[in-house]
Motif scaffolding. Sequence first.
Motif, PDB file in Angstrom:
ATOM      1  N   ASP A 250       0.826  -1.214   0.000  1.00 24.97           N
ATOM      2  CA  ASP A 250       0.000   0.000   0.000  1.00 24.97           C
ATOM      3  C   ASP A 250       0.855   1.257   0.000  1.00 24.97           C
ATOM      4  OD1 ASP A 250      -2.266  -1.559  -0.002  1.00 24.97           O
ATOM      5  OD2 ASP A 250      -2.512  -1.494   2.178  1.00 24.97           O
ATOM      6  N   ALA A 251       1.968   1.226   0.739  1.00 22.47           N
ATOM      7  CA  ALA A 251       2.842   2.393   0.776  1.00 22.47           C
ATOM      8  C   ALA A 251       3.488   2.656  -0.580  1.00 22.47           C
ATOM      9  CB  ALA A 251       3.918   2.210   1.845  1.00 22.47           C
ATOM     10  N   LEU A 252       3.881   1.584  -1.277  1.00 26.79           N
ATOM     11  CA  LEU A 252       4.542   1.752  -2.565  1.00 26.79           C
ATOM     12  C   LEU A 252       3.569   2.188  -3.655  1.00 26.79           C
ATOM     13  CD1 LEU A 252       6.988  -1.297  -2.643  1.00 26.79           C
ATOM     14  CD2 LEU A 252       7.536   1.102  -2.246  1.00 26.79           C
ATOM     15  N   THR A 253       2.317   1.749  -3.576  1.00 29.58           N
ATOM     16  CA  THR A 253       1.347   2.031  -4.642  1.00 29.58           C
ATOM     17  C   THR A 253       0.417   3.194  -4.308  1.00 29.58           C
ATOM     18  OG1 THR A 253      -0.167   0.359  -3.739  1.00 29.58           O
ATOM     19  CG2 THR A 253       1.383  -0.349  -5.451  1.00 29.58           C
ATOM     20  N   GLN A 254       0.703   3.919  -3.257  1.00 35.20           N
ATOM     21  CA  GLN A 254      -0.182   5.028  -2.898  1.00 35.20           C
ATOM     22  C   GLN A 254      -0.247   6.068  -4.015  1.00 35.20           C
ATOM     23  OE1 GLN A 254       0.920   7.059   0.691  1.00 35.20           O
ATOM     24  NE2 GLN A 254      -0.830   8.442   0.643  1.00 35.20           N
ATOM     25  N   THR A 255       0.904   6.419  -4.578  1.00 31.92           N
ATOM     26  CA  THR A 255       0.922   7.395  -5.678  1.00 31.92           C
ATOM     27  C   THR A 255       0.213   6.858  -6.906  1.00 31.92           C
ATOM     28  OG1 THR A 255       3.060   8.182  -4.859  1.00 31.92           O
ATOM     29  CG2 THR A 255       2.424   8.866  -7.062  1.00 31.92           C
ATOM     30  N   LEU A 256       0.342   5.574  -7.179  1.00 33.82           N
ATOM     31  CA  LEU A 256      -0.326   4.981  -8.343  1.00 33.82           C
ATOM     32  C   LEU A 256      -1.837   4.997  -8.154  1.00 33.82           C
ATOM     33  CD1 LEU A 256       0.033   3.577 -11.059  1.00 33.82           C
ATOM     34  CD2 LEU A 256       0.206   1.407  -9.834  1.00 33.82           C
ATOM     35  N   ARG A 257      -2.318   4.704  -6.962  1.00 35.64           N
ATOM     36  CA  ARG A 257      -3.760   4.763  -6.714  1.00 35.64           C
ATOM     37  C   ARG A 257      -4.280   6.179  -6.880  1.00 35.64           C
ATOM     38  NH1 ARG A 257      -2.307   1.738  -2.208  1.00 35.64           N
ATOM     39  NH2 ARG A 257      -2.857   3.487  -0.863  1.00 35.64           N
ATOM     40  N   THR A 258      -3.516   7.148  -6.390  1.00 34.75           N
ATOM     41  CA  THR A 258      -3.931   8.541  -6.548  1.00 34.75           C
ATOM     42  C   THR A 258      -3.977   8.933  -8.019  1.00 34.75           C
ATOM     43  OG1 THR A 258      -2.926   9.084  -4.411  1.00 34.75           O
ATOM     44  CG2 THR A 258      -3.405  10.910  -5.898  1.00 34.75           C
ATOM     45  N   ALA A 259      -2.987   8.508  -8.799  1.00 34.60           N
ATOM     46  CA  ALA A 259      -2.965   8.818 -10.225  1.00 34.60           C
ATOM     47  C   ALA A 259      -4.129   8.181 -10.956  1.00 34.60           C
ATOM     48  CB  ALA A 259      -1.638   8.351 -10.836  1.00 34.60           C
ATOM     49  N   SER A 260      -4.522   6.966 -10.569  1.00 36.63           N
ATOM     50  CA  SER A 260      -5.647   6.310 -11.238  1.00 36.63           C
ATOM     51  C   SER A 260      -6.949   7.070 -10.999  1.00 36.63           C
ATOM     52  CB  SER A 260      -5.778   4.868 -10.748  1.00 36.63           C
ATOM     53  OG  SER A 260      -6.075   4.824  -9.361  1.00 36.63           O
ATOM     54  N   TRP A 261      -7.165   7.523  -9.778  1.00 37.77           N
ATOM     55  CA  TRP A 261      -8.392   8.275  -9.510  1.00 37.77           C
ATOM     56  C   TRP A 261      -8.345   9.673 -10.123  1.00 37.77           C
ATOM     57  CZ3 TRP A 261     -12.164   5.389  -8.685  1.00 37.77           C
ATOM     58  CH2 TRP A 261     -12.069   4.237  -7.903  1.00 37.77           C
ATOM     59  N   LEU A 262      -7.155  10.230 -10.281  1.00 37.62           N
ATOM     60  CA  LEU A 262      -7.044  11.501 -11.002  1.00 37.62           C
ATOM     61  C   LEU A 262      -7.426  11.329 -12.470  1.00 37.62           C
ATOM     62  CD1 LEU A 262      -3.789  13.115  -9.541  1.00 37.62           C
ATOM     63  CD2 LEU A 262      -6.152  13.870  -9.226  1.00 37.62           C
ATOM     64  N   LEU A 263      -7.045  10.193 -13.069  1.00 39.82           N
ATOM     65  CA  LEU A 263      -7.474   9.914 -14.442  1.00 39.82           C
ATOM     66  C   LEU A 263      -8.986   9.825 -14.539  1.00 39.82           C
ATOM     67  CD1 LEU A 263      -4.917   7.265 -15.784  1.00 39.82           C
ATOM     68  CD2 LEU A 263      -5.160   9.640 -16.499  1.00 39.82           C
ATOM     69  N   VAL A 264      -9.598   9.161 -13.577  1.00 37.79           N
ATOM     70  CA  VAL A 264     -11.064   9.058 -13.580  1.00 37.79           C
ATOM     71  C   VAL A 264     -11.700  10.441 -13.464  1.00 37.79           C
ATOM     72  CG1 VAL A 264     -13.052   8.156 -12.310  1.00 37.79           C
ATOM     73  CG2 VAL A 264     -11.035   6.718 -12.647  1.00 37.79           C
ATOM     74  N   ALA A 265     -11.212  11.253 -12.528  1.00 42.64           N
ATOM     75  CA  ALA A 265     -11.776  12.587 -12.331  1.00 42.64           C
ATOM     76  C   ALA A 265     -11.559  13.472 -13.554  1.00 42.64           C
ATOM     77  CB  ALA A 265     -11.163  13.238 -11.092  1.00 42.64           C
ATOM     78  N   LEU A 266     -10.358  13.420 -14.139  1.00 46.87           N
ATOM     79  CA  LEU A 266     -10.070  14.234 -15.316  1.00 46.87           C
ATOM     80  C   LEU A 266     -10.941  13.831 -16.494  1.00 46.87           C
ATOM     81  CD1 LEU A 266      -8.336  16.325 -16.802  1.00 46.87           C
ATOM     82  CD2 LEU A 266      -6.682  14.509 -17.266  1.00 46.87           C
ATOM     83  N   GLY A 267     -11.062  12.519 -16.737  1.00 44.05           N
ATOM     84  CA  GLY A 267     -11.872  12.058 -17.861  1.00 44.05           C
ATOM     85  C   GLY A 267     -13.329  12.429 -17.713  1.00 44.05           C
ATOM     86  N   LEU A 268     -13.882  12.232 -16.513  1.00 42.27           N
ATOM     87  CA  LEU A 268     -15.289  12.581 -16.312  1.00 42.27           C
ATOM     88  C   LEU A 268     -15.515  14.085 -16.406  1.00 42.27           C
ATOM     89  CD1 LEU A 268     -16.274  10.168 -13.386  1.00 42.27           C
ATOM     90  CD2 LEU A 268     -16.788   9.943 -15.826  1.00 42.27           C
ATOM     91  N   THR A 269     -14.568  14.873 -15.939  1.00 44.02           N
ATOM     92  CA  THR A 269     -14.714  16.330 -16.031  1.00 44.02           C
ATOM     93  C   THR A 269     -14.722  16.787 -17.487  1.00 44.02           C
ATOM     94  OG1 THR A 269     -13.606  16.606 -13.891  1.00 44.02           O
ATOM     95  CG2 THR A 269     -13.711  18.530 -15.337  1.00 44.02           C
TER      96      THR A 269
END
Length: 306
Positions: A250-269
């Motif tokens: 979880d510590a190593l992939t925290q940035t990757l999880r954040t980036a994935s949800w940013l993609l979702v937010a950007l695409g929907l916006t």
Amino acid sequence: MTPRLRDALSGVLIVLAGLLAPCATLAAWAMHGPADTGRYVAAMAPLADDPDVRDAAADRLGAGFAGFVDEATAGPVSGTVRLFVRDAARSFTRTEAFHEGWDAANRTVHAAVLRALRDDGAAGRAVTVDLAPVTERVRDRLAEDHVPFARRIPVRHTAVTVLPAHEADRLRKGYRVLDVAAFWLPLAAVVFAVAGIAVAACRRRAVTAAGIGTALGGALLALAVLVGRRLTVAELPGPVDGPAAGAVYDALTQTLRTASWLLVALGLTVALASWLTGRYGRPPRHRPPAEPPGEPAPPRPTRTRL
């Protein structure tokens, strides 16, 4: 080119862009996240306060110290001594010396692995590190804290194998692929998206489709991170299995999880903004003014009968 053919070509390009978006994000994260020693150590540092990680570290430290005592006394120690060693190791994981040793060990191991992955001449050789400097640093910190017998802790220069030769060679090939993909995949995703919008007969609809594709790609990446956690933790060997391994993942992939949800937010916006612009941003259509009614015809004169 007919509008139907343009829309078909635009659809293919936008689908490719949506598929490349999560792959590009994953490659960029791998090269600029875990592959960077400073970011890796910063991501791992909070784990020194995680209860599961501290318990796992205490068990390993206690077992190692008990083995050293067995070797020094030429025989196995009693259960009471082992219990005391385990409690002492757990107490040690709550000290500042453990935090410093944790950071130093992570930095040493990561730097050694990274050097091996970037060195093509290291093929066929295992990745090893010498943890003697880390042990010496921890010993000095314990001595500064006036811990009894801290100066008697032995510092041995022993090569500890971090990665076997076959695993290091496999990771080296993957590292080279990621090094190339981290640059070209994001560029290809942007080029495909822009080209798909440019050739579309209706560009506003193409922008909406590109936004939806980006959001779906981000959701797919988030799902892949979740599945990867279960698979990674399940495949780890017994000594590192359990909640501690999950905390490290979880510590190593925290940035990757954040980036994935940013993609979702950007695409929907983007998709929502494009749809709203097309629905409510069109100027109202002005109907031509109605023609004024014609003037009534003058009454016809009537003839008077005589």
